[in-house]
Scaffold this motif. Structure first.
Motif, PDB file in Angstrom:
ATOM      1  N   LYS A   1       0.799  -0.921  -0.081  1.00  0.00           N
ATOM      2  CA  LYS A   1      -0.029   0.016  -0.056  1.00  0.00           C
ATOM      3  C   LYS A   1       0.910   1.120  -0.029  1.00  0.00           C
ATOM      4  O   LYS A   1       0.485   2.139  -0.799  1.00  0.00           O
ATOM      5  CB  LYS A   1      -0.797  -0.011   1.003  1.00  0.00           C
ATOM      6  CG  LYS A   1      -1.849   1.120   1.293  1.00  0.00           C
ATOM      7  CD  LYS A   1      -2.669   1.014   2.683  1.00  0.00           C
ATOM      8  CE  LYS A   1      -3.100  -0.117   2.959  1.00  0.00           C
ATOM      9  NZ  LYS A   1      -3.852   0.053   4.451  1.00  0.00           N
ATOM     10  N   LEU A   2       1.949   1.196   0.698  1.00  0.00           N
ATOM     11  CA  LEU A   2       2.842   2.301   0.940  1.00  0.00           C
ATOM     12  C   LEU A   2       3.588   2.607  -0.505  1.00  0.00           C
ATOM     13  O   LEU A   2       3.621   3.483  -0.899  1.00  0.00           O
ATOM     14  CB  LEU A   2       3.904   2.155   2.061  1.00  0.00           C
ATOM     15  CG  LEU A   2       4.740   3.349   2.110  1.00  0.00           C
ATOM     16  CD1 LEU A   2       4.146   4.636   2.511  1.00  0.00           C
ATOM     17  CD2 LEU A   2       5.754   2.696   3.461  1.00  0.00           C
TER      18      LEU A   2
ATOM     19  N   LYS B   1       2.503   1.962  -3.259  1.00  0.00           N
ATOM     20  CA  LYS B   1       1.789   2.539  -4.219  1.00  0.00           C
ATOM     21  C   LYS B   1       1.303   3.925  -4.075  1.00  0.00           C
ATOM     22  O   LYS B   1       1.309   4.888  -5.021  1.00  0.00           O
ATOM     23  CB  LYS B   1       0.161   1.912  -4.501  1.00  0.00           C
ATOM     24  CG  LYS B   1       0.029   0.380  -4.991  1.00  0.00           C
ATOM     25  CD  LYS B   1      -1.154  -0.252  -5.105  1.00  0.00           C
ATOM     26  CE  LYS B   1      -2.021   0.603  -6.049  1.00  0.00           C
ATOM     27  NZ  LYS B   1      -3.555  -0.055  -6.163  1.00  0.00           N
ATOM     28  N   GLN B   2       1.299   4.506  -2.816  1.00  0.00           N
ATOM     29  CA  GLN B   2       0.990   5.791  -2.474  1.00  0.00           C
ATOM     30  C   GLN B   2       2.354   6.648  -2.776  1.00  0.00           C
ATOM     31  O   GLN B   2       2.119   7.687  -3.123  1.00  0.00           O
ATOM     32  CB  GLN B   2       0.976   5.654  -0.859  1.00  0.00           C
ATOM     33  CG  GLN B   2      -0.306   5.327  -0.331  1.00  0.00           C
ATOM     34  CD  GLN B   2      -0.461   5.293   1.094  1.00  0.00           C
ATOM     35  OE1 GLN B   2       0.421   5.685   1.829  1.00  0.00           O
ATOM     36  NE2 GLN B   2      -1.667   4.823   1.509  1.00  0.00           N
ATOM     37  N   LEU B   3       3.597   6.040  -2.673  1.00  0.00           N
ATOM     38  CA  LEU B   3       4.702   6.782  -3.108  1.00  0.00           C
ATOM     39  C   LEU B   3       5.113   6.898  -4.542  1.00  0.00           C
ATOM     40  O   LEU B   3       5.850   7.228  -4.983  1.00  0.00           O
ATOM     41  CB  LEU B   3       5.681   6.098  -2.339  1.00  0.00           C
ATOM     42  CG  LEU B   3       5.739   6.180  -0.732  1.00  0.00           C
ATOM     43  CD1 LEU B   3       6.838   5.441  -0.321  1.00  0.00           C
ATOM     44  CD2 LEU B   3       5.758   7.687  -0.625  1.00  0.00           C
TER      45      LEU B   3
ATOM     46  N   SER C   1       8.532   9.634  -5.823  1.00  0.00           N
ATOM     47  CA  SER C   1       8.137  10.463  -4.744  1.00  0.00           C
ATOM     48  C   SER C   1       9.313  10.209  -3.780  1.00  0.00           C
ATOM     49  O   SER C   1       9.509  10.885  -2.663  1.00  0.00           O
ATOM     50  CB  SER C   1       6.893   9.965  -3.931  1.00  0.00           C
ATOM     51  OG  SER C   1       5.966  10.374  -4.826  1.00  0.00           O
TER      52      SER C   1
ATOM     53  N   THR D   1      10.624  -0.360   1.035  1.00  0.00           N
ATOM     54  CA  THR D   1       9.845   0.680   1.569  1.00  0.00           C
ATOM     55  C   THR D   1      10.362   0.952   3.075  1.00  0.00           C
ATOM     56  O   THR D   1      10.861   2.119   3.472  1.00  0.00           O
ATOM     57  CB  THR D   1       8.508   0.729   1.603  1.00  0.00           C
ATOM     58  OG1 THR D   1       7.979  -0.728   2.244  1.00  0.00           O
ATOM     59  CG2 THR D   1       7.766   0.771   0.315  1.00  0.00           C
TER      60      THR D   1
END
Length: 560
Positions: free
Chosen positions: A196-197, A199-201, A345, A529
């Motif tokens: 999830k992290l 994808k967010q980044l 990011s 991550t």
């Protein structure tokens, strides 16, 4: 057996390298997710060899090895350490502060309860914090105590023995807590949280929106004869093909033509197109038939290691990717010897090493705007490094009298300080002081291993007495030395700072400077991550924890 013992006693240098060989062999043995590593393996072997043979190694060997190690550690960490001194990164300094305050407090309590001597106390701290460098700084500080020589030697020996017991306990605890126990406590699936992290980044997946940074493990070049795009400019053709391909070379009538975006292609032109394999698939249908390139059309792609310096203004890897355009490709980012994930990011900072792939001409244009290129022909600037180590020795000799207490950085603190400053100065003046990462890693590893081996050989004769004196108290204290700061940091990261689970666990392993810990967390997370927070905290703790050796010695001497 007596002949072997006599040989090792008469030839201590052979015993030293024997400990290195056996120690690193034992350190590779993996049980579940745990392995001791070469340094801890060497210390254990050296203790047993010392117990059996009473082998004496010249003390200067230990001092020189430790000076090389601690200077190199500072040199490597310097750019990252100073680059982390900003508002965004310094919040992660909370974890280093928790580690420092916790281990010093536990050491003080343990010293009072168990009546530890300065050597045992500082060794316990170094092992529980899994920071080998603290062994050297503590040993150096003990040598300056106003005690009889035999007491000094005994306490220095206790540092190594206590460290070995505490380190093994700390290693097991940090790996188990961060990779297994803490995810259960947080009631999360670490792999799902990491995905999830990611994808967010901006990390890519099957539904990727194309925001990932172009990486080039499959970068290829193909030659085509122009037919279907005759009359179009090079810029139009590459844009129609997705924007990830570049025309590197071009022949017209057998003669080379300068490549530019506004050049209009003609039927019969031969072009060399470079780009990712997936984007190359439709190129033949769009441009014309693929041909075998002539020698005039061929070009070699090069890979440059570029260290970002003070001229670098990009805040993220995505900013760098935009600056590179479509002619160069980011193939990797390394910070503190760790590969970081490639996504738009991800924050970059001075001292990071970026691998770029592209043509020699394109690299020559872009590299100066990013930083400086590591020269593969230069492995180490011996003049610069030797001056740094010598200056570290001199600074370590300075003593400031505060009341009745003499304060000094010693060899460890002096060489760490000069290493930090020399590494930072090099990042701002790339024309001097090169210390290739591979060479630095060899010197750092060999210096620490030789130092630890000498400590172990010296500790061997007293090891049995120390274990008999304190029994299970040392391993229990070692477990608490690791578990308590890790638990406090989990609460701070998860409840107060609201960090995503991968970043929280990466920061906890970073405050311990635990490579096995971050490796275990990464394996469970399934991506890189956790490294994003680990590298920042590691850089800060790697500077702070070695300085605790002399502090622990002075504190224990005052309260014991």
């Amino acid at each position: 057996m007596d002949a072997i013992k006599r040989f090792l006693q008469e030839t201590p240098e052979a015993a030293l390298f024997l400990c290195l060989a056996l120690g690193y062999a034992i350190g590779k043995i993996r049980i579940w997710k745990l392995s001791l590593g070469g340094v801890a393996g060497t210390l254990i072997v050296a203790i047993f060899v010392g117990m059996a043979g009473h082998i004496t190694v010249n003390a200067q060997v230990k001092n020189i090895a430790f000076a090389l190690f601690i200077f190199t550690l500072g040199y490597i960490s310097g750019p990252t350490f100073f680059g982390s001194l900003n508002r965004k990164s310094l919040k992660y300094g909370t974890f280093t502060l928790i580690e420092v305050a916790s281990v010093l407090s536990i050491t003080a309590v343990t010293t009072v309860v168990m009546k530890l001597d300065p050597g045992t106390a500082s060794g316990l701290l170094a092992g529980g914090a899994t920071e080998s460098a603290a062994v050297g700084t503590a040993t150096d500080a003990i040598s300056r105590l106003d005690r009889p020589a035999d007491e000094i030697a005994a306490m220095q020996a206790n540092v190594g023995t206590a460290y070995s017991i505490s380190y093994i306990c700390g290693l097991i605890v940090v790996v188990l807590l961060t990779s297994q126990v803490f995810p259960l406590v947080m009631r999360i699936n670490l792999r799902d949280e990491a995905a999830k992290l990611w994808k967010q980044l901006g990390g890519g997946d099957d539904d990727s929106d194309g925001s990932e940074v172009a990486a080039a493990p499959d970068l290829i070049g193909r030659a085509f004869q122009v037919r279907r795009v005759a009359g179009q400019t090079i810029a139009t053709v590459t844009a129609d093909l997705g924007g990830h391909l570049t025309v590197e070379r071009m022949l017209r009538g057998g003669k080379a033509i300068a490549v530019a975006d506004d050049v209009v292609l003609r039927a019969g032109d031969q072009v060399l197109v470079v780009g990712p394999r997936a984007d190359m698939v439709p190129a033949e249908d769009a441009i014309g038939p693929e041909i075998v390139p002539s020698s005039d059309l061929e070009t070699a792609l090069e890979i440059d290691q570029v260290v970002l310096d003070h001229r670098q203004t990009a805040a993220t890897l995505g900013d760098i990717d935009k600056q590179l355009g479509n002619r160069l490709y980011v193939t990797g980012v390394v910070r503190e010897d760790k590969e970081l994930p490639l996504h738009t990011s991800m924050a970059v900072q001075r001292g990071d090493t970026v691998r770029l792939t592209g043509s020699k001409a394109d690299l020559a244009k872009v590299v100066p705007s990013l930083g400086y290129r590591l020269d593969p022909s230069v492995k180490a600037d011996i003049i610069y490094i030797a001056l740094g180590v010598a200056l570290g020795f001199m600074i370590g000799k300075i003593v400031v009298q505060v009341g009745s207490i003499p304060l000094t950085l010693g060899t460890g603190g002096g060489c760490l300080l000069t290493g930090l400053l020399f590494g930072w100065f090099r990042s701002r003046n790339p024309e001097i002081g090169q210390y290739a990462p591979a060479a630095a890693d060899v010197i750092k590893t060999l210096g620490l291993s030789v130092f630890i081996a000498v400590v172990g050989l010296t500790s061997g004769p007293q090891a049995v007495d120390l274990v008999q004196k304190f029994g299970f108290g040392l391993p229990i204290a070692g477990i608490l030395m690791t578990a308590i700061p890790a638990c406090i940091s989990l609460v701070v990261a998860w409840r107060f700072m609201k960090l995503p689970a991968p970043l929280a666990l990466g920061a906890i392993t970073g405050q311990q400077c635990s490579t096995p810990g971050i490796t275990a967390v990464q394996q469970v997370a399934g991506n890189a991550t956790p490294l994003m927070s680990y590298t920042i905290v590691y850089a800060l703790s790697n500077v702070a924890l070695p300085l605790l050796g002399p502090i622990a010695v002075a504190m224990t001497e005052a309260i014991s």
